[in-house]
Design an enzyme around this catalytic site. Structure first.
Site, PDB file in Angstrom:
ATOM      1  N   CYS A   1      -1.325 -91.477  -9.985  1.00  0.00           N
ATOM      2  CA  CYS A   1      -2.676 -90.923  -9.841  1.00  0.00           C
ATOM      3  C   CYS A   1      -3.300 -90.547 -11.177  1.00  0.00           C
ATOM      4  O   CYS A   1      -4.362 -89.952 -11.218  1.00  0.00           O
ATOM      5  CB  CYS A   1      -2.696 -89.739  -8.891  1.00  0.00           C
ATOM      6  SG  CYS A   1      -1.763 -88.336  -9.511  1.00  0.00           S
TER       7      CYS A   1
ATOM      8  N   HIS B   1     -21.687-101.589 -30.269  1.00  0.00           N
ATOM      9  CA  HIS B   1     -20.447-100.974 -29.806  1.00  0.00           C
ATOM     10  C   HIS B   1     -20.651-100.180 -28.506  1.00  0.00           C
ATOM     11  O   HIS B   1     -19.932-100.385 -27.522  1.00  0.00           O
ATOM     12  CB  HIS B   1     -19.917-100.064 -30.928  1.00  0.00           C
ATOM     13  CG  HIS B   1     -18.655 -99.376 -30.574  1.00  0.00           C
ATOM     14  ND1 HIS B   1     -18.610 -98.121 -30.046  1.00  0.00           N
ATOM     15  CD2 HIS B   1     -17.379 -99.799 -30.651  1.00  0.00           C
ATOM     16  CE1 HIS B   1     -17.362 -97.774 -29.827  1.00  0.00           C
ATOM     17  NE2 HIS B   1     -16.592 -98.782 -30.184  1.00  0.00           N
TER      18      HIS B   1
END
Ligand code: PEP
Ligand code: MG
Length: 846
Positions: A801, A425
């Site tokens: 942003c 993972h």
């Protein structure tokens, strides 16, 4: 007849063969046949046919064998839609039996003939009869009766004679390969590589070129570029009297292809065949429009091309290969741009440890995700997030990671785990995020409950200690090792310049420090889209000045404290302006709740009391008084600017003075000033009036004229909804999708980790909306905000942003809304540039 049969198809120029029905290998062989390359007779079995065989239907062996001579030996290879999805191994020499052995002896010699038979018995035993491979371990390969020994071992174990009929052998091989593909393990493995659950397998049955016998016989593999770098280089090996990929085992009999100082080569042994091979490989490159690895056999000096597969490649090689193909006119520039998966650039873009630096290695493990980073050790995802919120780099140390750790990995600079391998993972997520990662570092002791790790030499590293993780070499180093920036070679720059030619949306970077800005410039960000000014005050010496300002309760004290902050702020901003060399820089006024700057523990409070010459109790009370029930919705952003106007005034002055400084040094810039967390137009009016006044004062003082652009962050739902009122006071809007997501869902960005996994697992949210922009809800607000803002002010510049600004999916959405640019963290800039270019090219193709 098989030419027209879509299930059992003789591969010819115009046979009905497709990648989606017969797999990539079958399709590639057809392309080679169309190029008139010397490909042995081949039959392709479709996905449907193979599926029927797996389900227990008998293969139609008469039709499959029809194009082959009766005593022709055969091989079977897998043909999946994408070669990366794997598949069962090839089985060679089908048809070997006692009679064949006799026939082959005069042609290839007794020993070689016996070896072919024995190899087939071995491969049939393991792949088809599923016998333990070690039943042959004790047999003597050089014995005269080696075949008899192998047959006997087979018969003892399988309790039946070795099949002698070619058709029967072939049925067995086809069935076992078909079933292997449909088994659960194989399915899970390929799904991990992105294959759909129901992905099909095709098989190709091909005449064997023996690779053994008189004259120059053998086999090998050739490619024209390096898989590591993509540079032109003849790579591969050849081995006389061998089959398949034996040469790649690089035993003593394998030779180089091209003349080589290190030893003999195919070019020495069979110069004509080598020349011909190069011509064939060149033709494959230009006509298949791809760098191909070519598997070939020689039979009495004559070349046969058995197979072609796309050259395996690192991301770096992929970029160079695409660029070279375009420069050679084989593919168009835009196609080269389309060939690189934007996220794959992560592999190229990372800082590495300076090769000259001394390495104080304290542990080793699997190099799971490239690049290197240093930071303070944290042992949980929550601590990683807290550390990121303080603007402090951290290394997330876990025994192993699970989905609950993903938010922590987003926040960390690197990850280190005790367990796991290259597909664990942590490794998979680390590569996806471009996060340097070492897994399986079991040489170190992970005492996570006691929050420490112990190096093999006994050194102990506790939470808060600084280490460096080198994900390229799988090393853990004590302290913060010196770094060098990513090497962006000429091919990368060329590809990115082609991407920029195609791109129709701007890409800026979020950068607060000179390092960030340099990285942004290095990656050719078109400017800074978000500079979080509060991040400029987290360093210890600056923090004190900030704290004095927060503690000042008299206006004179506050002005004195602000006067201390002004030069720090001005110099930090001027440095960014200098680095960005005239590119736009958008400076955001202070955003966070002030108490974030205050100490939380007793020692910190004592230090502060000392530096302010106050009683500890006074300091403690004041800190408590500044506390809020819900600081993220409290005295933050523009609310601070309205309530304590001197702070924004100081910042505005710092920005203007910084601009004049930078301009005097040759980096003229028109600054952009951004107001955070706006929800009402009056907030903007008030702040604008005050900033205008500061600008007028600075103009008069300095005797210089200048302009500036004012904008707001649209990050509250109300700002998006009332965009029409707000826009007339602004030059630009930048959507802060982090806060906008938080407020649209009513979901704390810092606490969502606790329940995000169950929410995603149970399908409440398709994805974590802090990572993947929620088009339906948050996206609706972006759309409304953009439309309403532009309806009041058509020339309004729009951007995003928040963290989403760097993800290819969000960029697609921003383009659809007609935004001018996206702004993302510096390392994501190239990914964003490439993703944006691909979207523009795709649009042209529709
Ligand atoms: C945002 O909210 O999306 C944003 C960019 O600002 P910050 O992350 O600093 O709140
Ligand atoms: Mg925000």
């Amino acid at each position: 007849m098989q030419q027209a049969d879509p299930e059992i198809t003789l591969i010819t120029d115009n046979a009905p063969i497709g990648i989606a029905t017969h797999g990539g290998r079958a399709k590639c062989l057809q392309r080679l046949v169309r190029l008139s390359l010397p490909v042995p007779t081949t039959i392709a079995l479709s996905f449907d046919e193979v599926h029927r065989i797996a389900a227990g239907e008998n293969a139609d062996i008469v039709r499959i064998l029809a194009p082959f001579d009766d005593d022709q030996l055969l091989c079977v290879r897998p043909s999946s839609e994408d070669p990366d999805w794997g598949g069962p191994g090839a089985v060679l020499n089908i048809g070997m039996n006692g009679a064949q052995l006799e026939k082959l002896i005069p042609r290839v010699g007794a020993k070689a003939a016996a070896r072919l038979y024995v190899k087939f018995i071995q491969s049939y035993s393991t792949h088809v009869a599923r016998l333990d491979p070690d039943i042959f371990d004790d047999l003597d390969l050089d014995a005269n009766d080696v075949v008899a020994q192998f047959l006997e071992a087979y018969e003892d174990e399988a309790e039946e004679p070795f099949p002698q009929v070619r058709g029967e052998q072939l049925i067995g091989v086809l069935r076992s390969m078909a079933r292997a593909w449909e088994g659960t393990t194989a399915r899970l493995l390929r799904m991990a590589k992105g294959a759909p659950a129901e992905a099909g397998l095709g098989l190709v049955v091909q005449s064997m070129v023996l690779g053994v016998g008189r004259g120059e016989c053998g086999s090998g593999v050739l490619q024209l570029v390096s898989s590591e770098t993509g540079m032109p280089q003849i790579i591969g090996r050849y081995q006389s009297q061998s089959q398949g990929r034996d040469a790649l085992l690089i035993g003593p009999e394998a030779v180089f292809l091209e003349k080589d100082e290190r030893g003999p080569s195919l070019e020495d042994q069979a110069p004509e065949a080598f020349e011909q091979l190069k011509v064939h490989a060149g033709l494959m490159r230009s006509k298949l429009r791809e760098e191909m690895q070519c598997e070939f056999s020689l039979d009495g000096g004559t070349i046969h091309i058995l197979d072609g597969v796309r050259v395996q490649r690192t991301a770096r090689a992929a970029v160079r290969i695409a660029v070279s193909l375009a420069l050679d006119g084989v593919i168009a520039q835009e196609e080269a741009v389309m060939r690189i998966e934007p996220r794959a650039l992560n592999e190229l873009l990372h800082r590495q440890i300076d090769p000259q630096a001394e390495r104080d290695i304290v542990g080793t493990g699997v190099a799971a995700s490239p690049g290197a980073a240093c930071g303070r050790i944290v042992f949980s995802a929550a601590e990683a997030q807290a550390s990121a919120a303080r603007g402090e780099a951290c290394v997330l140390v876990r025994r192993e990671t699970n989905p609950e750790d993903i938010r922590g990995m987003h926040a960390a600079s690197a990850a280190l785990t005790e367990r796991g391998g290259i597909t664990s993972h942590a490794a998979v997520i680390g590569r996806g995020l471009g996060l340097p990662c070492v897994v399986g570092a079991s040489t170190m002791q992970f005492q996570t409950r006691n929050k420490r790790i112990v190096a093999p030499d006994g050194r102990v590293f506790k939470a808060g200690d600084i280490i460096t993780v080198d994900g390229t070499n799988g090393q853990v180093l004590a302290g913060d090792a010196p770094m060098v920036e990513a090497v962006l070679d000429d091919a990368f720059q060329t590809l990115m310049s082609w991407a920029d030619d195609a791109r129709d949306i701007g890409v800026r970077a979020n950068a607060d420090t000179p390092d960030d800005a340099r990285t942004a410039l290095n990656f050719q960000a078109q400017g800074i889209g978000l500079c979080r000014t509060e991040h400029m005050f987290f360093e210890a010496d600056r923090l004190i000045a900030m704290r004095e300002m927060i503690f000042a309760d008299q206006p004179e004290d506050r002005s004195a404290a602000l006067a201390q902050l002004l030069p720090i702020q001005r110099d930090s901003i001027a440095e960014l302006f200098r680095i960005m060399q005239g590119r736009p820089v958008c400076v955001r006024l202070f955003d966070p709740p002030l108490h974030e700057f205050l100490p939380t523990d007793r020692a910190g409070l004592r230090d502060l009391a000392e530096s302010l010459n106050l009683q500890l109790s006074d300091v403690t009370h004041r800190v408590e008084a500044l506390g809020e029930y819900n600081p993220m919705l409290g005295m933050r952003g523009v609310r601070l600017g309205i309530t304590v106007p001197e702070i924004y005034e100081m910042q505005a002055r710092a920005i203007f003075e910084a601009m004049l400084l930078a301009a005097a040094e040759g980096a003229p810039i028109e600054p952009e000033i951004m107001i955070p967390l706006v929800s009402a137009k009056r907030e903007v009016e008030l702040v604008k009036t005050r900033i205008d006044a500061v600008a007028a004062a600075v103009r008069t003082e300095k005797g210089q004229d200048f302009g500036y652009r004012l904008g707001v962050m649209v990050e509250t739902p109300r700002a998006a909804l009332r965009a029409e009122d707000i826009a007339p006071h602004c030059d630009f809007f930048s959507f802060g999708t982090n806060d906008l997501t938080q407020m649209t869902y009513g979901l704390s960005r810092d606490d969502a980790g606790r329940f995000m996994s169950p929410y995603v697992q149970q399908g409440v949210f398709p994805e974590d909306p802090f990572h993947t922009l929620d088009r339906e809800g948050v996206g609706e607000l972006l759309k409304l905000g953009s439309e309403r803002g532009r309806s009041a002010r058509p020339e309004l510049v729009l951007s995003v942003c928040g963290e989403h600004g760097g993800s290819p999916e969000s960029i697609a959405f921003c383009r659809e809304l007609g935004m001018n640019y996206v702004s993302c963290s510096p390392f994501r800039v190239p990914v964003a540039r490439l993703a944006a270019a691909q979207l523009a090219i795709q649009d042209k193709l529709i």
